[in-house]
Design a protein around this motif. Structure first.
Motif, PDB file in Angstrom:
ATOM      1  N   ASP A   1      77.678  31.058  43.527  1.00 21.18           N
ATOM      2  CA  ASP A   1      77.892  30.225  44.718  1.00 21.18           C
ATOM      3  C   ASP A   1      77.955  28.773  44.261  1.00 21.18           C
ATOM      4  O   ASP A   1      77.223  28.371  43.350  1.00 21.18           O
ATOM      5  CB  ASP A   1      76.727  30.381  45.698  1.00 21.18           C
ATOM      6  CG  ASP A   1      76.916  31.580  46.620  1.00 21.18           C
ATOM      7  OD1 ASP A   1      77.969  32.232  46.532  1.00 21.18           O
ATOM      8  OD2 ASP A   1      76.005  31.855  47.422  1.00 21.18           O
ATOM      9  N   ALA A   2      78.804  27.978  44.937  1.00 17.91           N
ATOM     10  CA  ALA A   2      79.082  26.644  44.414  1.00 17.91           C
ATOM     11  C   ALA A   2      78.014  25.609  44.730  1.00 17.91           C
ATOM     12  O   ALA A   2      77.830  24.660  43.971  1.00 17.91           O
ATOM     13  CB  ALA A   2      80.424  26.153  44.942  1.00 17.91           C
TER      14      ALA A   2
ATOM     15  N   LEU B   1      78.839  22.655  42.328  1.00 22.18           N
ATOM     16  CA  LEU B   1      78.775  22.863  40.869  1.00 22.18           C
ATOM     17  C   LEU B   1      80.160  22.902  40.223  1.00 22.18           C
ATOM     18  O   LEU B   1      80.304  22.641  39.030  1.00 22.18           O
ATOM     19  CB  LEU B   1      78.032  24.174  40.565  1.00 22.18           C
ATOM     20  CG  LEU B   1      76.565  24.238  41.013  1.00 22.18           C
ATOM     21  CD1 LEU B   1      76.024  25.662  40.853  1.00 22.18           C
ATOM     22  CD2 LEU B   1      75.711  23.272  40.197  1.00 22.18           C
ATOM     23  N   GLY B   2      81.172  23.252  41.019  1.00 26.59           N
ATOM     24  CA  GLY B   2      82.537  23.348  40.483  1.00 26.59           C
ATOM     25  C   GLY B   2      83.244  22.001  40.417  1.00 26.59           C
ATOM     26  O   GLY B   2      84.361  21.911  39.915  1.00 26.59           O
TER      27      GLY B   2
ATOM     28  N   THR C   1      72.804  34.563  35.926  1.00 25.94           N
ATOM     29  CA  THR C   1      72.175  35.352  36.991  1.00 25.94           C
ATOM     30  C   THR C   1      71.920  34.484  38.215  1.00 25.94           C
ATOM     31  O   THR C   1      71.433  34.963  39.231  1.00 25.94           O
ATOM     32  CB  THR C   1      70.825  35.950  36.539  1.00 25.94           C
ATOM     33  OG1 THR C   1      69.856  34.879  36.437  1.00 25.94           O
ATOM     34  CG2 THR C   1      70.942  36.663  35.197  1.00 25.94           C
ATOM     35  N   GLY C   2      72.203  33.200  38.093  1.00 25.59           N
ATOM     36  CA  GLY C   2      71.999  32.276  39.208  1.00 25.59           C
ATOM     37  C   GLY C   2      70.640  31.598  39.188  1.00 25.59           C
ATOM     38  O   GLY C   2      70.346  30.740  40.022  1.00 25.59           O
TER      39      GLY C   2
ATOM     40  N   ARG D   1      67.488  29.092  42.922  1.00 23.01           N
ATOM     41  CA  ARG D   1      68.543  29.961  42.389  1.00 23.01           C
ATOM     42  C   ARG D   1      69.738  29.990  43.326  1.00 23.01           C
ATOM     43  O   ARG D   1      69.630  29.667  44.502  1.00 23.01           O
ATOM     44  CB  ARG D   1      68.044  31.380  42.114  1.00 23.01           C
ATOM     45  CG  ARG D   1      67.477  32.123  43.308  1.00 23.01           C
ATOM     46  CD  ARG D   1      67.386  33.643  43.055  1.00 23.01           C
ATOM     47  NE  ARG D   1      66.901  34.016  41.745  1.00 23.01           N
ATOM     48  CZ  ARG D   1      67.658  34.575  40.778  1.00 23.01           C
ATOM     49  NH1 ARG D   1      68.933  34.814  40.978  1.00 23.01           N
ATOM     50  NH2 ARG D   1      67.124  34.904  39.630  1.00 23.01           N
ATOM     51  N   VAL D   2      70.872  30.312  42.772  1.00 18.08           N
ATOM     52  CA  VAL D   2      72.084  30.489  43.573  1.00 18.08           C
ATOM     53  C   VAL D   2      72.528  31.940  43.429  1.00 18.08           C
ATOM     54  O   VAL D   2      72.142  32.628  42.474  1.00 18.08           O
ATOM     55  CB  VAL D   2      73.228  29.542  43.127  1.00 18.08           C
ATOM     56  CG1 VAL D   2      72.942  28.120  43.529  1.00 18.08           C
ATOM     57  CG2 VAL D   2      73.493  29.645  41.638  1.00 18.08           C
ATOM     58  N   ARG D   3      73.347  32.396  44.362  1.00 22.08           N
ATOM     59  CA  ARG D   3      73.836  33.781  44.299  1.00 22.08           C
ATOM     60  C   ARG D   3      74.825  33.932  43.138  1.00 22.08           C
ATOM     61  O   ARG D   3      75.725  33.108  42.968  1.00 22.08           O
ATOM     62  CB  ARG D   3      74.516  34.140  45.615  1.00 22.08           C
ATOM     63  CG  ARG D   3      75.079  35.551  45.628  1.00 22.08           C
ATOM     64  CD  ARG D   3      75.549  35.953  47.017  1.00 22.08           C
ATOM     65  NE  ARG D   3      76.340  34.920  47.659  1.00 22.08           N
ATOM     66  CZ  ARG D   3      77.232  35.155  48.621  1.00 22.08           C
ATOM     67  NH1 ARG D   3      77.429  36.392  49.062  1.00 22.08           N
ATOM     68  NH2 ARG D   3      77.901  34.171  49.168  1.00 22.08           N
TER      69      ARG D   3
END
Ligand code: FES
Ligand SMILES: [Fe+2]
Length: 318
Positions: free
Chosen positions: A50-51, A60-61, A83-84, A100-102
């Protein structure tokens, strides 16, 4: 009201070609109605998260950088692994447990970077298939064509078994016989048909395999052998990013191979550009009025149900 009373399906979908993502490269993605980030770690592995950074929401992108096998947020340098999980906050003593992110399941095969999308986050139900022609020197390298189409994967899938439209929209010869079979997520259609070749029409066999929604292979076998890898990735509930990868089995003579390749690509493009205005302006009828010459559209719809797990966009209005 939506033109497509259908949710985004659950399947493996292409999000890039492998050669579009170098080691250490970061790309923002917008698919499935979500903002995502794709990056390739120094170990060569592609990852999708996920961004939005859970810290203060940076993308993040957009400016994120690869550090070893993780991505570093451009805003305050928190780092997330494949793994996020947050693995570093350079200015904090403790990493908050919820940092954490997905992470999305990723599989890279035959030059395709694929992501598993499931509305409820269920794990992949099948493996991404290999494409043997990609590794085979007897075949030309893949040529690619891409489009963004205002449509839904369901519509694109139905097109492959819609026998009457080949004649009346594309002007190709009638399909003589069609065998249709499904096996779990796999749809397999074999049609005996006339195939257009530079030397005129010839008898041929069209073999279509759909591996879930969004990824399939169409092989033409006759005087010449050709392959189209069809990929349709939902951008959101009403737009699909279509990618076609095309190859031909080399003939003894390289000029002949080039000629066949050019004619084949031109024919596929011609057909595709005839389908697009139909797709972009039609609606999806849940109860179409089918007749006996239509081909297995009803069967395809039954097979397709397994890829939907959430209510459709039109469900609430019915
Ligand atoms: S917003 Fe990402 S580190 Fe602060
Ligand atoms: Fe078509």
């Amino acid at each position: 009201m939506s033109r497509f009373p259908l949710p985004i399906p659950n399947s493996w979908f292409q999000v890039a070609f492998s050669d579009e993502l170098d080691v250490g490269e970061v790309k923002p993605l917008h698919y499935f109605g979500e903002e995502l980030v794709l990056f390739r770690g120094e170990d060569g592995e592609a990852r999708v998260l996920d961004a939005y950074c859970p810290h203060l929401g940076a993308h993040l992108g957009r400016g994120g950088t690869v550090v070893r096998d993780s991505i570093r947020c451009p805003f305050h340098a928190w780092r997330f692994d494949g793994t996020g999980a947050c693995v570093e906050i350079p200015y904090a003593r403790k990493i908050p447990p919820k940092a954490r992110v997905r992470a999305w399941p990723v599989c890279e095969k035959a030059g395709f970077v694929m992501v598993w999308r499931h509305a409820e986050g269920a794990p992949p139900r099948w493996e991404v298939p290999d494409v043997p022609e990609y590794h085979d020197a007897a075949w030309t390298p893949f040529e690619r064509r891409e489009w963004v189409v205002r449509s839904h994967n369901q519509e694109l899938a139905e097109n492959t078994v819609d026998q009457a439209h080949f004649r009346y929209l594309h002007g190709t010869n009638t399909v003589a016989e069609t065998e249709y079979r499904t096996e779990g997520h796999l749809l397999h259609v074999i049609s005996k048909s006339k195939v257009a070749t530079p030397a005129g029409e010839a008898d041929g066999v069209i073999d279509i395999r759909a591996h879930g929604f969004g990824f399939g292979m169409t092989r033409f076998k006759g005087v010449v052998e050709t392959l189209v890898v069809t990929s349709g990735t939902p951008i959101d509930a009403e737009r699909v990013h279509m990618r076609l990868s095309l190859a031909v089995r080399r003939l003894a003579d390289s000029d002949a191979t080039r000629g066949v390749g050019r004619a084949f690509i031109a024919e596929i493009e011609r057909q595709f550009e005839q389908d697009i205005p139909i797709w972009e302006n039609k609606i999806h009828l849940e109860r179409p009025l089918l007749c006996d010459g239509d081909g297995p559209i009803g069967q395809l719809r039954k097979w397709a149900r397994q890829f939907y797990s959430e209510p459709g966009a039109g469900e609430a209005t019915r």
